[in-house]
Design a protein around this motif. Structure first.
Motif, PDB file in Angstrom:
ATOM      1  N   PHE A   1       0.638  -1.146  -0.024  1.00  0.00           N
ATOM      2  CA  PHE A   1       0.027   0.068   0.054  1.00  0.00           C
ATOM      3  C   PHE A   1       0.700   1.339   0.223  1.00  0.00           C
ATOM      4  O   PHE A   1       0.587   2.197  -0.761  1.00  0.00           O
ATOM      5  CB  PHE A   1      -0.820   0.035   1.483  1.00  0.00           C
ATOM      6  N   ILE A   2       1.960   1.111   0.633  1.00  0.00           N
ATOM      7  CA  ILE A   2       2.642   2.672   0.904  1.00  0.00           C
ATOM      8  C   ILE A   2       3.773   2.237   1.851  1.00  0.00           C
ATOM      9  O   ILE A   2       3.893   0.991   2.280  1.00  0.00           O
ATOM     10  CB  ILE A   2       1.853   3.482   1.993  1.00  0.00           C
ATOM     11  N   HIS A   3       4.855   3.006   1.884  1.00  0.00           N
ATOM     12  CA  HIS A   3       5.971   3.164   2.950  1.00  0.00           C
ATOM     13  C   HIS A   3       5.672   3.935   4.143  1.00  0.00           C
ATOM     14  O   HIS A   3       4.863   4.722   4.145  1.00  0.00           O
ATOM     15  CB  HIS A   3       7.146   3.371   2.101  1.00  0.00           C
ATOM     16  N   SER A   4       6.248   3.469   5.328  1.00  0.00           N
ATOM     17  CA  SER A   4       6.152   4.128   6.439  1.00  0.00           C
ATOM     18  C   SER A   4       7.086   5.415   6.459  1.00  0.00           C
ATOM     19  O   SER A   4       8.024   5.594   5.674  1.00  0.00           O
ATOM     20  CB  SER A   4       6.498   3.391   7.641  1.00  0.00           C
ATOM     21  N   GLU A   5       6.779   6.332   7.177  1.00  0.00           N
ATOM     22  CA  GLU A   5       7.894   7.475   7.717  1.00  0.00           C
ATOM     23  C   GLU A   5       8.687   6.776   8.497  1.00  0.00           C
ATOM     24  O   GLU A   5       8.629   5.736   8.937  1.00  0.00           O
ATOM     25  CB  GLU A   5       7.176   8.573   8.671  1.00  0.00           C
ATOM     26  N   PRO A   6      10.110   7.188   8.351  1.00  0.00           N
ATOM     27  CA  PRO A   6      11.103   6.353   9.071  1.00  0.00           C
ATOM     28  C   PRO A   6      10.836   6.429  10.475  1.00  0.00           C
ATOM     29  O   PRO A   6      10.441   7.369  10.980  1.00  0.00           O
ATOM     30  CB  PRO A   6      12.568   7.364   8.681  1.00  0.00           C
ATOM     31  N   VAL A   7      11.209   5.216  11.011  1.00  0.00           N
ATOM     32  CA  VAL A   7      10.706   5.065  12.491  1.00  0.00           C
ATOM     33  C   VAL A   7      11.827   6.065  13.259  1.00  0.00           C
ATOM     34  O   VAL A   7      12.939   6.122  13.133  1.00  0.00           O
ATOM     35  CB  VAL A   7      10.681   3.423  12.808  1.00  0.00           C
TER      36      VAL A   7
ATOM     37  N   VAL B   1       4.742   3.233  14.147  1.00  0.00           N
ATOM     38  CA  VAL B   1       4.805   3.088  12.886  1.00  0.00           C
ATOM     39  C   VAL B   1       3.778   4.231  12.421  1.00  0.00           C
ATOM     40  O   VAL B   1       2.726   4.168  12.640  1.00  0.00           O
ATOM     41  CB  VAL B   1       4.474   1.834  12.105  1.00  0.00           C
ATOM     42  N   GLU B   2       4.463   5.079  11.613  1.00  0.00           N
ATOM     43  CA  GLU B   2       3.504   6.131  10.948  1.00  0.00           C
ATOM     44  C   GLU B   2       3.557   6.015   9.373  1.00  0.00           C
ATOM     45  O   GLU B   2       4.657   5.887   8.823  1.00  0.00           O
ATOM     46  CB  GLU B   2       4.073   7.641  11.369  1.00  0.00           C
ATOM     47  N   ILE B   3       2.337   6.118   8.826  1.00  0.00           N
ATOM     48  CA  ILE B   3       2.445   6.359   7.229  1.00  0.00           C
ATOM     49  C   ILE B   3       1.429   7.707   7.010  1.00  0.00           C
ATOM     50  O   ILE B   3       0.739   8.076   8.045  1.00  0.00           O
ATOM     51  CB  ILE B   3       1.433   5.330   6.848  1.00  0.00           C
TER      52      ILE B   3
ATOM     53  N   PRO C   1      -1.203   8.167   4.410  1.00  0.00           N
ATOM     54  CA  PRO C   1      -1.994   8.052   3.284  1.00  0.00           C
ATOM     55  C   PRO C   1      -2.539   9.029   2.234  1.00  0.00           C
ATOM     56  O   PRO C   1      -2.841  10.021   2.994  1.00  0.00           O
ATOM     57  CB  PRO C   1      -3.398   7.099   4.236  1.00  0.00           C
TER      58      PRO C   1
ATOM     59  N   PRO D   1       0.044  12.419   8.625  1.00  0.00           N
ATOM     60  CA  PRO D   1       0.457  10.879   9.210  1.00  0.00           C
ATOM     61  C   PRO D   1      -0.512  10.464  10.145  1.00  0.00           C
ATOM     62  O   PRO D   1      -0.992  11.200  11.178  1.00  0.00           O
ATOM     63  CB  PRO D   1       1.696  11.468  10.167  1.00  0.00           C
ATOM     64  N   ILE D   2      -0.597   9.132  10.140  1.00  0.00           N
ATOM     65  CA  ILE D   2      -1.354   8.236  11.029  1.00  0.00           C
ATOM     66  C   ILE D   2      -0.477   7.252  11.603  1.00  0.00           C
ATOM     67  O   ILE D   2       0.218   6.729  11.038  1.00  0.00           O
ATOM     68  CB  ILE D   2      -2.877   8.041  10.659  1.00  0.00           C
ATOM     69  N   ASP D   3      -0.761   7.016  12.874  1.00  0.00           N
ATOM     70  CA  ASP D   3      -0.254   5.913  13.653  1.00  0.00           C
ATOM     71  C   ASP D   3      -0.921   4.632  13.620  1.00  0.00           C
ATOM     72  O   ASP D   3      -2.075   4.538  13.961  1.00  0.00           O
ATOM     73  CB  ASP D   3      -0.123   6.421  15.168  1.00  0.00           C
ATOM     74  N   ILE D   4      -0.264   3.690  12.950  1.00  0.00           N
ATOM     75  CA  ILE D   4      -0.810   2.233  12.642  1.00  0.00           C
ATOM     76  C   ILE D   4      -0.628   1.170  13.736  1.00  0.00           C
ATOM     77  O   ILE D   4      -0.992   0.017  13.407  1.00  0.00           O
ATOM     78  CB  ILE D   4      -0.771   1.883  11.242  1.00  0.00           C
TER      79      ILE D   4
END
Lengths: 362, 158
Positions: free
Chosen positions: A89-95, A234-236, A238, A244-247
Protein backbone atom coordinates in the motif's frame (compact mmCIF):
# COMPACT_ATOMS: atom_id res chain seq x y z
CA UNK A 1 24.92 -28.07 -19.21
CA UNK A 2 21.57 -26.63 -18.24
CA UNK A 3 19.23 -28.31 -15.81
CA UNK A 4 16.90 -30.73 -17.63
CA UNK A 5 13.46 -31.29 -16.17
CA UNK A 6 12.20 -34.80 -15.48
CA UNK A 7 8.64 -36.01 -15.01
CA UNK A 8 7.15 -38.68 -12.81
CA UNK A 9 7.08 -39.53 -9.13
CA UNK A 10 3.80 -37.74 -8.40
CA UNK A 11 2.50 -40.51 -6.17
CA UNK A 12 5.78 -40.76 -4.32
CA UNK A 13 5.75 -37.00 -3.76
CA UNK A 14 2.17 -37.03 -2.47
CA UNK A 15 2.97 -39.87 -0.11
CA UNK A 16 6.16 -38.16 1.07
CA UNK A 17 4.18 -35.01 1.86
CA UNK A 18 1.55 -37.02 3.71
CA UNK A 19 4.28 -38.58 5.83
CA UNK A 20 5.80 -35.13 6.36
CA UNK A 21 2.44 -33.88 7.68
CA UNK A 22 2.22 -36.85 10.04
CA UNK A 23 5.81 -36.36 11.18
CA UNK A 24 5.19 -32.65 11.72
CA UNK A 25 2.29 -33.46 14.00
CA UNK A 26 4.40 -35.94 15.93
CA UNK A 27 2.94 -38.29 18.53
CA UNK A 28 -0.83 -37.60 18.61
CA UNK A 29 -0.85 -38.39 22.33
CA UNK A 30 1.07 -35.14 22.85
CA UNK A 31 -1.13 -32.01 22.56
CA UNK A 32 -0.71 -30.10 19.31
CA UNK A 33 1.16 -26.80 19.59
CA UNK A 34 -0.88 -23.72 18.70
CA UNK A 35 0.28 -20.76 16.62
CA UNK A 36 -0.49 -18.44 19.53
CA UNK A 37 1.72 -20.57 21.79
CA UNK A 38 4.60 -20.24 19.32
CA UNK A 39 4.06 -16.49 19.00
CA UNK A 40 4.00 -16.09 22.79
CA UNK A 41 6.53 -18.66 23.98
CA UNK A 42 9.00 -19.12 21.12
CA UNK A 43 9.23 -15.37 20.60
CA UNK A 44 12.92 -15.15 19.70
CA UNK A 45 12.49 -17.64 16.87
CA UNK A 46 9.47 -15.63 15.70
CA UNK A 47 11.61 -12.47 15.77
CA UNK A 48 14.33 -14.13 13.73
CA UNK A 49 11.90 -15.42 11.12
CA UNK A 50 10.26 -11.99 10.81
CA UNK A 51 13.68 -10.40 10.32
CA UNK A 52 15.06 -12.86 7.79
CA UNK A 53 11.65 -13.25 6.13
CA UNK A 54 11.60 -9.41 5.99
CA UNK A 55 7.96 -9.29 7.10
CA UNK A 56 6.80 -8.08 10.50
CA UNK A 57 3.78 -10.19 11.43
CA UNK A 58 4.08 -12.35 14.55
CA UNK A 59 1.16 -14.66 13.72
CA UNK A 60 2.38 -15.39 10.21
CA UNK A 61 5.94 -16.03 11.43
CA UNK A 62 4.60 -18.36 14.14
CA UNK A 63 2.54 -20.24 11.55
CA UNK A 64 5.59 -20.54 9.31
CA UNK A 65 7.58 -21.97 12.24
CA UNK A 66 4.86 -24.53 12.92
CA UNK A 67 4.64 -25.47 9.24
CA UNK A 68 8.42 -25.84 8.90
CA UNK A 69 8.77 -27.87 12.15
CA UNK A 70 10.97 -25.11 13.50
CA UNK A 71 13.31 -24.96 10.49
CA UNK A 72 13.78 -21.21 10.69
CA UNK A 73 15.28 -20.73 7.23
CA UNK A 74 12.39 -22.68 5.71
CA UNK A 75 10.05 -20.48 7.77
CA UNK A 76 11.71 -17.28 6.47
CA UNK A 77 11.31 -18.69 2.96
CA UNK A 78 7.58 -19.22 3.58
CA UNK A 79 7.19 -15.61 4.75
CA UNK A 80 9.07 -14.27 1.73
CA UNK A 81 6.78 -16.29 -0.54
CA UNK A 82 3.65 -15.11 1.28
CA UNK A 83 4.56 -11.43 1.02
CA UNK A 84 4.56 -11.67 -2.77
CA UNK A 85 0.80 -12.35 -2.57
CA UNK A 86 0.06 -9.03 -0.88
CA UNK A 87 -0.03 -5.61 -2.51
CA UNK A 88 2.19 -2.92 -1.03
CA UNK A 89 0.00 0.00 0.00
CA UNK A 90 2.60 2.52 1.06
CA UNK A 91 5.92 3.01 2.87
CA UNK A 92 6.18 4.23 6.44
CA UNK A 93 7.79 7.40 7.66
CA UNK A 94 11.25 6.50 9.02
CA UNK A 95 10.73 5.04 12.49
CA UNK A 96 11.86 7.27 15.35
CA UNK A 97 14.07 4.92 17.36
CA UNK A 98 15.06 7.73 19.74
CA UNK A 99 11.39 7.91 20.77
CA UNK A 100 10.83 4.17 21.23
CA UNK A 101 9.18 2.83 24.38
CA UNK A 102 12.29 1.38 25.98
CA UNK A 103 12.33 -2.16 27.31
CA UNK A 104 16.12 -2.44 27.21
CA UNK A 105 18.82 0.16 26.71
CA UNK A 106 22.43 -0.39 27.63
CA UNK A 107 25.75 1.18 26.77
CA UNK A 108 29.17 -0.42 27.12
CA UNK A 109 30.87 2.95 26.69
CA UNK A 110 29.04 5.28 29.09
CA UNK A 111 28.32 4.10 32.61
CA UNK A 112 26.36 7.10 33.78
CA UNK A 113 24.22 7.84 30.78
CA UNK A 114 21.02 9.86 31.21
CA UNK A 115 18.17 7.46 31.99
CA UNK A 116 20.60 4.81 33.22
CA UNK A 117 21.38 1.30 32.07
CA UNK A 118 18.11 -0.56 31.57
CA UNK A 119 18.74 -4.30 31.40
CA UNK A 120 15.25 -5.34 30.30
CA UNK A 121 14.30 -9.00 29.78
CA UNK A 122 17.84 -10.24 29.06
CA UNK A 123 19.73 -13.53 29.09
CA UNK A 124 22.88 -11.61 30.02
CA UNK A 125 24.09 -12.48 33.52
CA UNK A 126 22.20 -15.80 33.53
CA UNK A 127 24.38 -18.82 34.27
CA UNK A 128 23.42 -20.81 31.20
CA UNK A 129 22.50 -23.76 33.35
CA UNK A 130 19.54 -25.79 32.13
CA UNK A 131 16.53 -24.91 34.25
CA UNK A 132 14.78 -28.22 34.91
CA UNK A 133 11.96 -26.39 36.65
CA UNK A 134 10.81 -25.31 33.16
CA UNK A 135 10.29 -28.98 32.24
CA UNK A 136 7.13 -28.94 34.33
CA UNK A 137 4.44 -26.33 34.08
CA UNK A 138 4.38 -23.70 36.78
CA UNK A 139 2.95 -20.26 37.32
CA UNK A 140 5.46 -17.49 36.73
CA UNK A 141 5.42 -14.55 39.11
CA UNK A 142 4.90 -11.12 37.55
CA UNK A 143 8.13 -9.14 37.12
CA UNK A 144 8.74 -6.39 39.70
CA UNK A 145 7.69 -2.88 38.80
CA UNK A 146 9.42 0.33 39.82
CA UNK A 147 7.33 3.21 41.08
CA UNK A 148 7.95 5.31 37.96
CA UNK A 149 8.11 4.13 34.35
CA UNK A 150 11.16 4.84 32.20
CA UNK A 151 10.78 7.85 29.96
CA UNK A 152 11.96 8.57 26.45
CA UNK A 153 15.73 8.18 26.12
CA UNK A 154 17.94 10.12 23.74
CA UNK A 155 20.48 8.12 21.77
CA UNK A 156 23.78 7.74 23.60
CA UNK A 157 25.78 8.90 20.59
CA UNK A 158 24.00 12.26 20.66
CA UNK A 159 25.92 12.91 23.92
CA UNK A 160 29.32 12.89 22.17
CA UNK A 161 28.24 14.51 18.97
CA UNK A 162 28.46 18.13 20.08
CA UNK A 163 32.19 17.73 20.72
CA UNK A 164 32.72 16.49 17.19
CA UNK A 165 34.31 13.31 18.55
CA UNK A 166 31.79 11.14 16.78
CA UNK A 167 30.83 11.30 13.15
CA UNK A 168 27.37 12.67 12.41
CA UNK A 169 24.63 10.73 10.69
CA UNK A 170 24.61 11.13 6.95
CA UNK A 171 22.14 13.84 6.02
CA UNK A 172 18.81 12.67 4.61
CA UNK A 173 19.14 12.02 0.89
CA UNK A 174 16.79 13.79 -1.47
CA UNK A 175 15.63 10.75 -3.45
CA UNK A 176 13.84 7.60 -2.41
CA UNK A 177 16.03 4.95 -0.74
CA UNK A 178 16.93 1.89 -2.79
CA UNK A 179 14.70 -1.15 -2.45
CA UNK A 180 16.03 -4.68 -2.96
CA UNK A 181 12.52 -6.03 -3.36
CA UNK A 182 12.02 -3.84 -6.43
CA UNK A 183 15.48 -3.45 -8.01
CA UNK A 184 18.13 -6.18 -8.15
CA UNK A 185 21.44 -5.57 -6.38
CA UNK A 186 23.98 -3.56 -8.31
CA UNK A 187 27.43 -2.41 -7.32
CA UNK A 188 28.74 -0.25 -5.83
CA UNK A 189 25.78 -0.72 -3.48
CA UNK A 190 25.02 2.44 -1.47
CA UNK A 191 24.66 2.25 2.30
CA UNK A 192 20.84 2.34 2.29
CA UNK A 193 20.72 -0.81 0.16
CA UNK A 194 23.45 -2.44 2.27
CA UNK A 195 21.47 -1.81 5.44
CA UNK A 196 18.32 -3.28 3.88
CA UNK A 197 20.26 -6.40 2.85
CA UNK A 198 21.84 -6.74 6.30
CA UNK A 199 18.50 -6.30 8.08
CA UNK A 200 17.12 -9.33 6.20
CA UNK A 201 20.43 -11.18 6.14
CA UNK A 202 21.14 -14.48 7.85
CA UNK A 203 22.02 -14.08 11.51
CA UNK A 204 24.60 -16.86 11.43
CA UNK A 205 26.37 -15.47 8.40
CA UNK A 206 26.47 -11.93 9.81
CA UNK A 207 27.56 -13.22 13.21
CA UNK A 208 30.49 -15.08 11.65
CA UNK A 209 31.50 -12.06 9.56
CA UNK A 210 31.16 -9.66 12.49
CA UNK A 211 33.20 -12.05 14.61
CA UNK A 212 35.85 -12.24 11.88
CA UNK A 213 36.33 -8.44 12.09
CA UNK A 214 36.96 -8.77 15.83
CA UNK A 215 39.57 -11.45 15.18
CA UNK A 216 41.57 -9.23 12.86
CA UNK A 217 39.98 -9.77 9.47
CA UNK A 218 39.26 -6.09 8.86
CA UNK A 219 39.37 -5.00 12.50
CA UNK A 220 37.71 -1.76 13.53
CA UNK A 221 38.05 -1.96 17.32
CA UNK A 222 34.36 -1.68 18.14
CA UNK A 223 32.54 -0.62 21.29
CA UNK A 224 28.84 -1.24 21.81
CA UNK A 225 27.95 2.43 22.15
CA UNK A 226 24.32 1.57 22.64
CA UNK A 227 21.89 -1.30 22.30
CA UNK A 228 18.21 -0.58 22.68
CA UNK A 229 15.10 -2.68 22.30
CA UNK A 230 11.50 -1.66 22.57
CA UNK A 231 8.42 -0.60 20.68
CA UNK A 232 8.54 2.05 17.98
CA UNK A 233 5.49 3.74 16.49
CA UNK A 234 4.80 3.17 12.80
CA UNK A 235 3.47 6.20 10.94
CA UNK A 236 2.22 6.40 7.37
CA UNK A 237 0.79 9.29 5.37
CA UNK A 238 -2.09 7.84 3.33
CA UNK A 239 -2.75 10.04 0.28
CA UNK A 240 -6.51 10.01 0.95
CA UNK A 241 -5.90 11.60 4.36
CA UNK A 242 -2.82 13.70 3.66
CA UNK A 243 -1.61 13.67 7.28
CA UNK A 244 0.47 11.14 9.25
CA UNK A 245 -1.41 8.42 11.09
CA UNK A 246 -0.10 5.93 13.62
CA UNK A 247 -0.97 2.35 12.61
CA UNK A 248 0.58 0.50 15.56
CA UNK A 249 3.91 -0.47 17.09
CA UNK A 250 6.74 -2.74 16.06
CA UNK A 251 9.39 -4.21 18.30
CA UNK A 252 12.89 -3.28 17.14
CA UNK A 253 16.43 -3.84 18.35
CA UNK A 254 18.96 -1.17 17.47
CA UNK A 255 22.72 -1.26 17.90
CA UNK A 256 25.13 1.63 17.59
CA UNK A 257 28.72 0.48 17.36
CA UNK A 258 31.40 3.08 17.96
CA UNK A 259 34.64 2.35 16.16
CA UNK A 260 38.12 3.81 16.16
CA UNK A 261 39.19 6.01 13.31
CA UNK A 262 42.54 7.73 13.23
CA UNK A 263 41.45 10.55 10.96
CA UNK A 264 42.96 11.71 7.71
CA UNK A 265 44.49 14.84 6.13
CA UNK A 266 41.03 16.38 5.86
CA UNK A 267 39.13 14.85 8.78
CA UNK A 268 40.36 15.23 12.38
CA UNK A 269 40.51 12.06 14.45
CA UNK A 270 37.07 10.97 15.51
CA UNK A 271 35.05 7.84 16.15
CA UNK A 272 33.08 6.32 13.31
CA UNK A 273 29.91 4.30 13.67
CA UNK A 274 28.31 1.11 12.44
CA UNK A 275 24.55 0.68 12.58
CA UNK A 276 22.25 -2.25 13.19
CA UNK A 277 18.44 -2.25 13.18
CA UNK A 278 16.48 -5.49 13.28
CA UNK A 279 12.87 -6.64 13.81
CA UNK A 280 12.00 -7.97 17.22
CA UNK A 281 14.32 -8.69 20.13
CA UNK A 282 17.36 -9.79 18.14
CA UNK A 283 20.38 -8.37 19.86
CA UNK A 284 23.05 -10.69 18.45
CA UNK A 285 21.88 -9.97 14.92
CA UNK A 286 21.71 -6.19 15.52
CA UNK A 287 25.29 -6.22 16.89
CA UNK A 288 26.60 -8.36 14.04
CA UNK A 289 24.84 -6.12 11.53
CA UNK A 290 26.47 -3.02 13.03
CA UNK A 291 29.93 -4.65 12.88
CA UNK A 292 29.48 -5.66 9.26
CA UNK A 293 27.94 -2.30 8.29
CA UNK A 294 31.05 -0.57 9.65
CA UNK A 295 33.39 -3.08 7.98
CA UNK A 296 31.75 -2.43 4.61
CA UNK A 297 32.50 1.29 5.01
CA UNK A 298 36.24 0.58 4.80
CA UNK A 299 36.68 1.95 1.28
CA UNK A 300 34.59 5.07 2.04
CA UNK A 301 36.79 5.76 5.09
CA UNK A 302 40.07 5.22 3.21
CA UNK A 303 40.92 1.89 4.85
CA UNK A 304 42.45 -1.07 3.01
CA UNK A 305 39.86 -3.54 1.79
CA UNK A 306 41.45 -6.89 2.57
CA UNK A 307 38.95 -8.95 4.57
CA UNK A 308 35.73 -10.72 3.58
CA UNK A 309 33.56 -8.51 5.82
CA UNK A 310 34.87 -5.40 4.02
CA UNK A 311 34.03 -6.78 0.59
CA UNK A 312 30.59 -5.37 -0.15
CA UNK A 313 29.91 -7.64 -3.09
CA UNK A 314 30.92 -10.77 -1.18
CA UNK A 315 28.79 -9.84 1.84
CA UNK A 316 25.67 -8.79 -0.03
CA UNK A 317 25.71 -11.70 -2.48
CA UNK A 318 25.90 -14.24 0.35
CA UNK A 319 23.98 -12.75 3.26
CA UNK A 320 20.52 -13.82 2.12
CA UNK A 321 19.69 -17.29 3.42
CA UNK A 322 16.62 -17.70 1.21
CA UNK A 323 18.79 -17.22 -1.89
CA UNK A 324 21.56 -19.32 -0.37
CA UNK A 325 19.25 -22.19 0.50
CA UNK A 326 17.66 -22.08 -2.95
CA UNK A 327 20.94 -22.47 -4.76
CA UNK A 328 22.50 -24.93 -2.34
CA UNK A 329 19.43 -27.15 -2.02
CA UNK A 330 18.71 -27.22 -5.75
CA UNK A 331 21.68 -29.59 -5.97
CA UNK A 332 19.49 -32.38 -4.61
CA UNK A 333 16.99 -32.11 -7.45
CA UNK A 334 17.47 -34.62 -10.29
CA UNK A 335 20.60 -33.83 -12.32
CA UNK A 336 20.55 -37.20 -14.11
CA UNK A 337 21.15 -35.94 -17.66
CA UNK A 338 23.67 -33.41 -16.43
CA UNK A 339 25.63 -36.05 -14.56
CA UNK A 340 25.29 -38.60 -17.39
CA UNK A 341 27.10 -36.24 -19.79
CA UNK A 342 29.90 -35.64 -17.27
CA UNK A 343 30.18 -39.38 -16.74
CA UNK A 344 30.63 -39.85 -20.48
CA UNK A 345 33.30 -37.16 -20.53
CA UNK A 346 35.25 -38.73 -17.68
CA UNK A 347 35.03 -42.21 -19.31
CA UNK A 348 36.33 -40.76 -22.61
CA UNK A 349 39.19 -38.96 -20.85
CA UNK A 350 40.20 -42.17 -19.10
CA UNK A 351 40.02 -44.13 -22.41
CA UNK A 352 42.12 -41.47 -24.16
CA UNK A 353 44.69 -41.61 -21.39
CA UNK A 354 44.76 -45.42 -21.27
CA UNK A 355 45.32 -45.89 -25.04
CA UNK A 356 48.79 -44.24 -25.34
CA UNK A 357 49.87 -45.92 -22.09
CA UNK A 358 48.96 -49.30 -23.60
CA UNK A 359 51.14 -48.45 -26.64
CA UNK A 360 54.07 -47.58 -24.37
CA UNK A 361 53.65 -50.88 -22.53
CA UNK A 362 53.98 -52.79 -25.79
CA UNK B 1 3.09 -8.33 21.45
CA UNK B 2 2.94 -5.73 24.14
CA UNK B 3 1.06 -2.65 23.05
CA UNK B 4 3.67 -0.36 24.55
CA UNK B 5 4.62 2.81 22.74
CA UNK B 6 4.92 6.48 23.29
CA UNK B 7 1.86 8.26 24.52
CA UNK B 8 0.39 10.39 21.74
CA UNK B 9 2.35 13.61 21.54
CA UNK B 10 0.50 16.86 22.20
CA UNK B 11 1.03 18.14 18.64
CA UNK B 12 -1.38 15.58 17.23
CA UNK B 13 -4.88 16.45 16.16
CA UNK B 14 -7.77 14.83 17.93
CA UNK B 15 -8.43 12.61 14.91
CA UNK B 16 -4.81 11.41 14.82
CA UNK B 17 -5.11 10.55 18.50
CA UNK B 18 -8.24 8.45 18.13
CA UNK B 19 -6.87 6.71 15.05
CA UNK B 20 -3.75 5.73 17.03
CA UNK B 21 -5.94 4.29 19.78
CA UNK B 22 -8.10 2.36 17.27
CA UNK B 23 -5.00 0.94 15.57
CA UNK B 24 -4.06 -0.74 18.88
CA UNK B 25 -7.51 -2.08 19.78
CA UNK B 26 -8.52 -5.60 18.86
CA UNK B 27 -11.78 -6.41 17.08
CA UNK B 28 -13.39 -8.06 20.10
CA UNK B 29 -12.71 -5.03 22.33
CA UNK B 30 -14.08 -2.67 19.69
CA UNK B 31 -17.21 -4.73 19.07
CA UNK B 32 -17.93 -5.00 22.80
CA UNK B 33 -17.50 -1.26 23.39
CA UNK B 34 -19.62 -0.36 20.36
CA UNK B 35 -22.46 -2.42 21.88
CA UNK B 36 -22.68 0.26 24.55
CA UNK B 37 -23.42 3.12 22.12
CA UNK B 38 -26.52 2.12 20.16
CA UNK B 39 -28.13 2.90 17.88
CA UNK B 40 -25.41 2.92 15.21
CA UNK B 41 -26.18 4.25 11.75
CA UNK B 42 -26.10 1.84 8.82
CA UNK B 43 -22.91 2.03 6.78
CA UNK B 44 -21.40 0.52 3.70
CA UNK B 45 -17.84 -0.36 2.84
CA UNK B 46 -16.30 1.83 0.17
CA UNK B 47 -12.98 -0.03 0.17
CA UNK B 48 -11.81 -3.18 1.85
CA UNK B 49 -11.24 -4.35 4.43
CA UNK B 50 -8.14 -5.48 2.58
CA UNK B 51 -4.72 -6.58 3.79
CA UNK B 52 -1.46 -5.45 2.27
CA UNK B 53 2.04 -4.33 3.13
CA UNK B 54 3.76 -1.25 4.44
CA UNK B 55 7.48 -0.97 3.69
CA UNK B 56 8.99 0.13 6.99
CA UNK B 57 11.81 2.61 6.91
CA UNK B 58 14.59 3.30 9.34
CA UNK B 59 17.30 5.96 9.38
CA UNK B 60 21.00 5.25 8.92
CA UNK B 61 22.63 5.61 12.32
CA UNK B 62 19.22 6.38 13.85
CA UNK B 63 18.93 9.93 12.48
CA UNK B 64 20.48 9.94 9.01
CA UNK B 65 19.26 9.05 5.52
CA UNK B 66 16.24 6.75 5.24
CA UNK B 67 16.59 3.09 4.26
CA UNK B 68 14.07 0.30 3.71
CA UNK B 69 14.10 -1.97 6.74
CA UNK B 70 11.51 -4.59 5.78
CA UNK B 71 7.76 -4.87 5.42
CA UNK B 72 4.85 -5.32 7.81
CA UNK B 73 1.28 -6.39 7.25
CA UNK B 74 -1.46 -3.79 7.47
CA UNK B 75 -5.21 -3.87 6.89
CA UNK B 76 -7.20 -0.90 5.66
CA UNK B 77 -10.85 -0.12 5.33
CA UNK B 78 -12.98 2.85 4.30
CA UNK B 79 -16.66 3.06 5.20
CA UNK B 80 -19.44 5.60 4.63
CA UNK B 81 -22.31 5.92 7.06
CA UNK B 82 -25.87 6.67 5.94
CA UNK B 83 -25.30 10.09 7.53
CA UNK B 84 -22.73 10.67 4.76
CA UNK B 85 -19.60 10.53 6.92
CA UNK B 86 -16.50 8.71 5.65
CA UNK B 87 -14.26 6.82 8.03
CA UNK B 88 -10.78 5.49 7.29
CA UNK B 89 -8.60 2.98 9.08
CA UNK B 90 -5.15 1.52 8.58
CA UNK B 91 -4.23 -0.94 11.30
CA UNK B 92 -1.15 -3.09 11.79
CA UNK B 93 -1.75 -6.79 11.16
CA UNK B 94 -4.38 -8.71 9.20
CA UNK B 95 -7.54 -8.34 11.26
CA UNK B 96 -10.25 -7.32 8.76
CA UNK B 97 -12.90 -6.93 11.47
CA UNK B 98 -10.70 -4.57 13.48
CA UNK B 99 -10.04 -2.41 10.40
CA UNK B 100 -13.73 -2.24 9.53
CA UNK B 101 -14.82 -1.35 13.06
CA UNK B 102 -11.98 1.19 13.37
CA UNK B 103 -13.14 2.86 10.14
CA UNK B 104 -16.72 2.91 11.44
CA UNK B 105 -15.64 4.50 14.72
CA UNK B 106 -13.55 7.03 12.78
CA UNK B 107 -16.72 8.02 10.90
CA UNK B 108 -18.86 8.13 14.06
CA UNK B 109 -16.37 10.38 15.84
CA UNK B 110 -16.63 12.93 13.03
CA UNK B 111 -20.35 13.27 13.73
CA UNK B 112 -20.77 16.20 16.14
CA UNK B 113 -23.99 14.73 17.56
CA UNK B 114 -22.35 11.39 18.44
CA UNK B 115 -18.78 12.43 19.05
CA UNK B 116 -18.75 12.77 22.79
CA UNK B 117 -20.75 9.57 23.42
CA UNK B 118 -18.43 7.49 21.18
CA UNK B 119 -15.33 9.15 22.57
CA UNK B 120 -16.39 8.31 26.11
CA UNK B 121 -17.71 4.83 25.45
CA UNK B 122 -15.09 3.57 23.01
CA UNK B 123 -11.95 5.70 22.78
CA UNK B 124 -11.44 6.69 26.39
CA UNK B 125 -11.51 3.17 27.87
CA UNK B 126 -9.24 1.86 25.11
CA UNK B 127 -6.82 4.75 25.52
CA UNK B 128 -6.73 4.22 29.29
CA UNK B 129 -6.07 0.50 28.94
CA UNK B 130 -3.31 1.14 26.40
CA UNK B 131 -1.78 3.77 28.66
CA UNK B 132 -1.86 1.35 31.60
CA UNK B 133 -0.04 -1.31 29.56
CA UNK B 134 2.59 1.21 28.44
CA UNK B 135 3.15 2.37 32.00
CA UNK B 136 3.28 -1.18 33.35
CA UNK B 137 5.99 -2.10 30.83
CA UNK B 138 7.78 1.17 31.55
CA UNK B 139 7.79 0.38 35.28
CA UNK B 140 9.09 -3.15 34.62
CA UNK B 141 11.88 -1.65 32.51
CA UNK B 142 12.65 0.87 35.25
CA UNK B 143 12.91 -1.99 37.78
CA UNK B 144 15.84 -3.35 35.71
CA UNK B 145 17.79 -0.07 35.88
CA UNK B 146 21.32 -0.70 37.17
CA UNK B 147 22.49 1.14 40.26
CA UNK B 148 26.26 1.30 40.15
CA UNK B 149 28.20 1.32 43.38
CA UNK B 150 31.45 3.22 43.09
CA UNK B 151 34.31 1.10 44.44
CA UNK B 152 35.49 3.97 46.62
CA UNK B 153 32.14 3.97 48.42
CA UNK B 154 32.30 0.22 48.99
CA UNK B 155 35.82 0.46 50.43
CA UNK B 156 34.70 3.18 52.83
CA UNK B 157 32.11 0.83 54.28
CA UNK B 158 33.61 -1.03 57.27
Amino acid sequence: MAYVAVKGGERAIDNAHAWLAETRRGNPDVPEIGVAQIAEQIGRAVDRVMGEGSLFDRELAALAIKQSQGDLIEAAFLLRAYRTTLPRFIHSEPVDTAGMAIRRRISATFKDLPGGQILGPTYDYTHRLLDFALASEATVAAAPEASHPVGEMAHVHSLLRHEGLLENDEPAAAGEPGDLTRQPLSFPAPRDVRLQALARGDEGFLLALGYSTQRGWGGTHPFAGEIRMGEAVVEIIPPELGFPIDIGDITLTECQMINQFKGSKTVPAQFTRGYGLVFGHSERKAMAMALVDRAMRAEELGEDVTAPAQNIEFVLYHSDNVEGTGFTEHLKLPHYVDFQSELETVRRMRRDMAAPMAEVAQ
Amino acid sequence: MDAAADPPSPGLTERQRWMAVLARANAAELAALLETVPPLPAYRRLRGPESGLVMLRGRTGGAGAAFNLGEMTVTRCTVRTDDGLTGHAYVAGRDARQAELAALVDALLQDATRHSAVQQAVINPLAEAQQRRRERDGRKAAATRVDFFALATMRATP
